[in-house]
Design a protein around this motif. Structure first.
Motif, PDB file in Angstrom:
ATOM      1  N   PRO A  61      -6.440  -7.271   0.578  1.00 21.14           N
ATOM      2  CA  PRO A  61      -6.916  -7.845   1.842  1.00 21.14           C
ATOM      3  C   PRO A  61      -7.169  -6.771   2.911  1.00 21.14           C
ATOM      4  N   GLU A  62      -8.124  -7.042   3.764  1.00 20.08           N
ATOM      5  CA  GLU A  62      -8.512  -6.083   4.799  1.00 20.08           C
ATOM      6  C   GLU A  62      -7.396  -5.763   5.788  1.00 20.08           C
ATOM      7  N   HIS A  63      -6.465  -6.689   5.979  1.00 15.49           N
ATOM      8  CA  HIS A  63      -5.396  -6.445   6.955  1.00 15.49           C
ATOM      9  C   HIS A  63      -4.294  -5.520   6.416  1.00 15.49           C
ATOM     10  N   CYS A  81      -1.416   0.745   1.163  1.00 15.13           N
ATOM     11  CA  CYS A  81      -0.631  -0.456   0.873  1.00 15.13           C
ATOM     12  C   CYS A  81      -1.381  -1.295  -0.153  1.00 15.13           C
ATOM     13  N   PRO A  82      -0.718  -1.704  -1.224  1.00 20.41           N
ATOM     14  CA  PRO A  82       0.683  -1.462  -1.555  1.00 20.41           C
ATOM     15  C   PRO A  82       0.949   0.012  -1.874  1.00 20.41           C
ATOM     16  N   PRO A  83       2.213   0.411  -1.772  1.00 15.90           N
ATOM     17  CA  PRO A  83       2.562   1.807  -2.018  1.00 15.90           C
ATOM     18  C   PRO A  83       2.215   2.248  -3.445  1.00 15.90           C
ATOM     19  N   PRO A 120      -3.434  -9.487  -4.265  1.00 12.85           N
ATOM     20  CA  PRO A 120      -4.809  -9.032  -4.019  1.00 12.85           C
ATOM     21  C   PRO A 120      -5.604 -10.175  -3.388  1.00 12.85           C
ATOM     22  N   ASP A 121      -6.729  -9.851  -2.808  1.00 13.12           N
ATOM     23  CA  ASP A 121      -7.517 -10.912  -2.167  1.00 13.12           C
ATOM     24  C   ASP A 121      -8.194 -11.842  -3.171  1.00 13.12           C
TER      25      ASP A 121
END
Length: 131
Positions: free
Chosen positions: A6-8, A13-15, A114-115
């Motif tokens: 996701p864009e936010h 991220c994730p590490p 994931p998105d």
């Protein structure tokens, strides 16, 4: 690892040390069945909060890998006492998971979706033995 986050999510991220999501995970939910509201990250609930060094973790969801740890957490964390425990069996398409120990439990994990996962609640069912 899925490449479509996701864009936010903040950069990185994730590490890098997170692992592909596989196997059974447990999540606390509010009602008799998991709903979309049970799978909203802190970052999306409170988008004006910066979360500082915890920004990446705030984009993920709190989960556990161990049933016994869920039952223990439910007893010692007041906010979890009235929650139900749901479980889901994940595949690599469902994102990334990493241990993120907390003050209350060293066996806490964060799950980053994931998105491409639109309805995570559909992956989960309420566990029959809910303490």
């Amino acid at each position: 690892m899925p490449r479509s986050w996701p864009e936010h999510f903040p950069a990185g991220c994730p590490p890098e040390e997170s692992e592909l999501a596989t196997g059974r995970i447990y999540r606390f939910v509010s009602g008799e069945a998991p709903t979309h509201d049970d799978f909203v990250s802190l970052q999306l609930e409170n988008p004006t909060n910066s979360y500082g060094r915890m920004a990446c973790q705030a984009c993920g969801l709190s989960v556990f890998r161990d049933w016994a740890v869920c039952l223990y957490s439910q007893k010692v964390v007041p906010a979890l006492k009235k929650k139900k425990i749901a479980f889901g069996d994940l595949t690599p398409d469902h994102g990334a998971v990493m241990p993120t120990p907390s003050k209350m439990t060293e066996r806490h994990h964060t799950w980053w979706l994931p998105d491409t996962v639109d309805a995570p609640e559909d992956l989960f069912i309420i566990a029959e033995d809910n303490g």
